[in-house]
Design a protein around this motif. Sequence first.
Motif, short mmCIF file in Angstrom:
data_model
loop_
_atom_site.label_atom_id
_atom_site.label_comp_id
_atom_site.label_asym_id
_atom_site.label_seq_id
_atom_site.Cartn_x
_atom_site.Cartn_y
_atom_site.Cartn_z
N TYR A 83 -12.72 -87.44 -2.91
CA TYR A 83 -13.17 -88.66 -3.59
C TYR A 83 -12.40 -88.92 -4.89
O TYR A 83 -12.37 -90.05 -5.37
N GLY A 84 -11.78 -87.87 -5.44
CA GLY A 84 -10.97 -88.06 -6.63
C GLY A 84 -9.53 -88.39 -6.27
O GLY A 84 -9.13 -89.55 -6.22
N VAL A 85 -8.75 -87.36 -5.94
CA VAL A 85 -7.31 -87.53 -5.71
C VAL A 85 -7.01 -88.34 -4.45
O VAL A 85 -6.24 -89.31 -4.48
N GLY A 86 -7.60 -87.95 -3.31
CA GLY A 86 -7.29 -88.62 -2.04
C GLY A 86 -7.63 -90.09 -2.04
O GLY A 86 -6.80 -90.93 -1.65
N MET A 87 -8.83 -90.42 -2.48
CA MET A 87 -9.24 -91.83 -2.49
C MET A 87 -8.44 -92.63 -3.52
O MET A 87 -8.14 -93.81 -3.30
N LEU A 88 -8.09 -92.00 -4.64
CA LEU A 88 -7.30 -92.70 -5.65
C LEU A 88 -5.94 -93.11 -5.07
O LEU A 88 -5.50 -94.26 -5.23
N ILE A 89 -5.29 -92.19 -4.38
CA ILE A 89 -4.02 -92.51 -3.72
C ILE A 89 -4.26 -93.59 -2.67
O ILE A 89 -3.49 -94.56 -2.55
N GLY A 90 -5.33 -93.43 -1.89
CA GLY A 90 -5.62 -94.36 -0.81
C GLY A 90 -5.84 -95.78 -1.27
O GLY A 90 -5.34 -96.73 -0.65
N PHE A 91 -6.58 -95.97 -2.35
CA PHE A 91 -6.84 -97.32 -2.85
C PHE A 91 -5.54 -98.02 -3.25
O PHE A 91 -5.35 -99.21 -2.98
N TRP A 92 -4.65 -97.28 -3.91
CA TRP A 92 -3.38 -97.90 -4.32
C TRP A 92 -2.47 -98.18 -3.13
O TRP A 92 -1.78 -99.21 -3.10
N VAL A 93 -2.47 -97.28 -2.14
CA VAL A 93 -1.68 -97.53 -0.93
C VAL A 93 -2.22 -98.75 -0.20
O VAL A 93 -1.45 -99.62 0.25
N ALA A 94 -3.55 -98.85 -0.09
CA ALA A 94 -4.17 -100.01 0.57
C ALA A 94 -3.84 -101.30 -0.17
O ALA A 94 -3.55 -102.33 0.47
N GLY A 95 -3.86 -101.27 -1.49
CA GLY A 95 -3.51 -102.46 -2.26
C GLY A 95 -2.07 -102.86 -2.07
O GLY A 95 -1.74 -104.05 -1.93
N PHE A 96 -1.18 -101.87 -2.05
CA PHE A 96 0.25 -102.15 -1.86
C PHE A 96 0.51 -102.74 -0.48
O PHE A 96 1.27 -103.73 -0.35
N ILE A 97 -0.11 -102.17 0.56
CA ILE A 97 0.08 -102.67 1.93
C ILE A 97 -0.44 -104.10 2.05
O ILE A 97 0.18 -104.95 2.70
N SER A 98 -1.58 -104.38 1.42
CA SER A 98 -2.16 -105.73 1.48
C SER A 98 -1.22 -106.76 0.85
O SER A 98 -1.17 -107.91 1.29
N GLU A 99 -0.48 -106.34 -0.17
CA GLU A 99 0.47 -107.25 -0.82
C GLU A 99 1.76 -107.38 -0.04
O GLU A 99 2.39 -108.44 -0.02
N GLN A 100 2.17 -106.31 0.62
CA GLN A 100 3.44 -106.31 1.35
C GLN A 100 3.39 -107.12 2.63
O GLN A 100 4.36 -107.75 3.02
N TYR A 101 2.24 -107.09 3.30
CA TYR A 101 2.12 -107.75 4.60
C TYR A 101 1.16 -108.94 4.48
O TYR A 101 -0.06 -108.78 4.43
N LYS A 102 1.75 -110.13 4.43
CA LYS A 102 0.97 -111.36 4.34
C LYS A 102 1.49 -112.39 5.32
O LYS A 102 2.66 -112.38 5.71
N THR A 103 0.59 -113.29 5.72
CA THR A 103 0.98 -114.37 6.62
C THR A 103 1.63 -115.49 5.81
O THR A 103 1.67 -115.46 4.57
N ALA A 104 2.12 -116.50 6.52
CA ALA A 104 2.73 -117.65 5.84
C ALA A 104 1.72 -118.38 4.96
O ALA A 104 2.10 -119.01 3.96
N ALA A 105 0.44 -118.27 5.29
CA ALA A 105 -0.61 -118.93 4.51
C ALA A 105 -0.99 -118.13 3.27
O ALA A 105 -1.82 -118.57 2.47
N GLY A 106 -0.41 -116.94 3.12
CA GLY A 106 -0.70 -116.12 1.94
C GLY A 106 -1.87 -115.17 2.11
O GLY A 106 -2.23 -114.46 1.17
N THR A 107 -2.47 -115.15 3.31
CA THR A 107 -3.58 -114.24 3.58
C THR A 107 -3.02 -112.92 4.13
O THR A 107 -1.90 -112.89 4.65
#
Length: 410
Positions: free
Chosen positions: A350-374
Amino acid sequence: MKSSVKVQLSVMMFLEFFIWGAWFVTLGTYLGTNLGADGLDSAKVFSTQSYGAIIAPFIIGLIADRFFNAERILGVLHIAGAILMYMMYKAPDVSAFYPYTFGYMIVYMPTLALVNSVSFRQMSNPEKQFSNIRVFGTIGWILAGLLISWLKWDNVQNNAADGTLKNTFLMAAVAAGVLGLFSFTLPKTPPKKAEGNASVSQILGLDALKLLKDPNFLLFFIASIAICIPLAFYYQNANPFLTGIGLENATGKMALGQVSEALFILLLPVFFKRFGFKNTILVGMLAWVIRYTLFAYGNAGELAFMLLTGIVLHGVCYDFFFVSGQIYTDAKAGEKYKSSAQGLITLATYGVGMLIGFWVAGFISEQYKTAAGTPDWKMVWLIPAGIAAVVMILFALLFRDKSKAAELPQ
């Protein structure tokens, strides 16, 4: 245990997890829809849970266990949490919202241990009595999700029109205030003098680092951190995904995950006895792969059953990996390192693993987007499915411990 005390503890557990379920499940949706947050903004906010998990042992071990009654510090923390939650309700943007969330997680995460401490101290046989109390926490979480969907606060059209989703924070603030005041009526739970001698390294679980000399435990430890990366994707993205694609009553349906968690934990002893720890934990890892693949290819129409199946798999994902992992850790630690080992695993996941995971999830959400920006949800879910698959394969190939239920604590 007196029936009146049992009622008090049950109400305490109900409110403890009602509060968390009342706002955390829909947090990702609120950040994107109401506050205009991007993936990295969401990662920053969600990571406060990990910071809270890292700081919580200090509050419990260095303050609560040494100087104050557990029920009193529980009351103070929840009253402070109610104030911070109300400030989150009033925050106009992410920059104002973040510090209140950070403060809230610092005061809330220690209460997860405190409610257990208050409960255990009133029980003559915790192994038999605790589950009957803890189940009310699961009921509280489920009811919070059902209530949000029933009030249609998570409805995309309603929320876009008048921002009703922010009401979840007000609801959580009221519940936190009630629990804060109620905590002062709970049975007195003074600190144990023996616990006051614990060192900082014991409190943080660092004494259990000696267990990492065992190659199998080291591999399990690393796998526990790694599997929390895909877990963070679920917490951060599941509700925005389900509401965004138009699944009706999404938050209420997500509560099915907690129902399955309560049911699948009953099957855990059967799997231990028949298949051993390694195979049980591999089933948990496989469930993550299947769940995210179902999310990647499901939809809110004719393939909605795939989404619901993915939600229900939460019980397998959580119980078969995390709960079985806690049991395995307890067995490997022995009497000397029991508390330290559990603290170490909690800090790692819940400390180290989830901390890394939240940032990876945020980065992936920004990297992969549709033409509409979603977000391109297919990629957002296939990537954590791939991560879970890699962790599963490596664990299957390298882990050699074949412990079964007979070799683990009953």
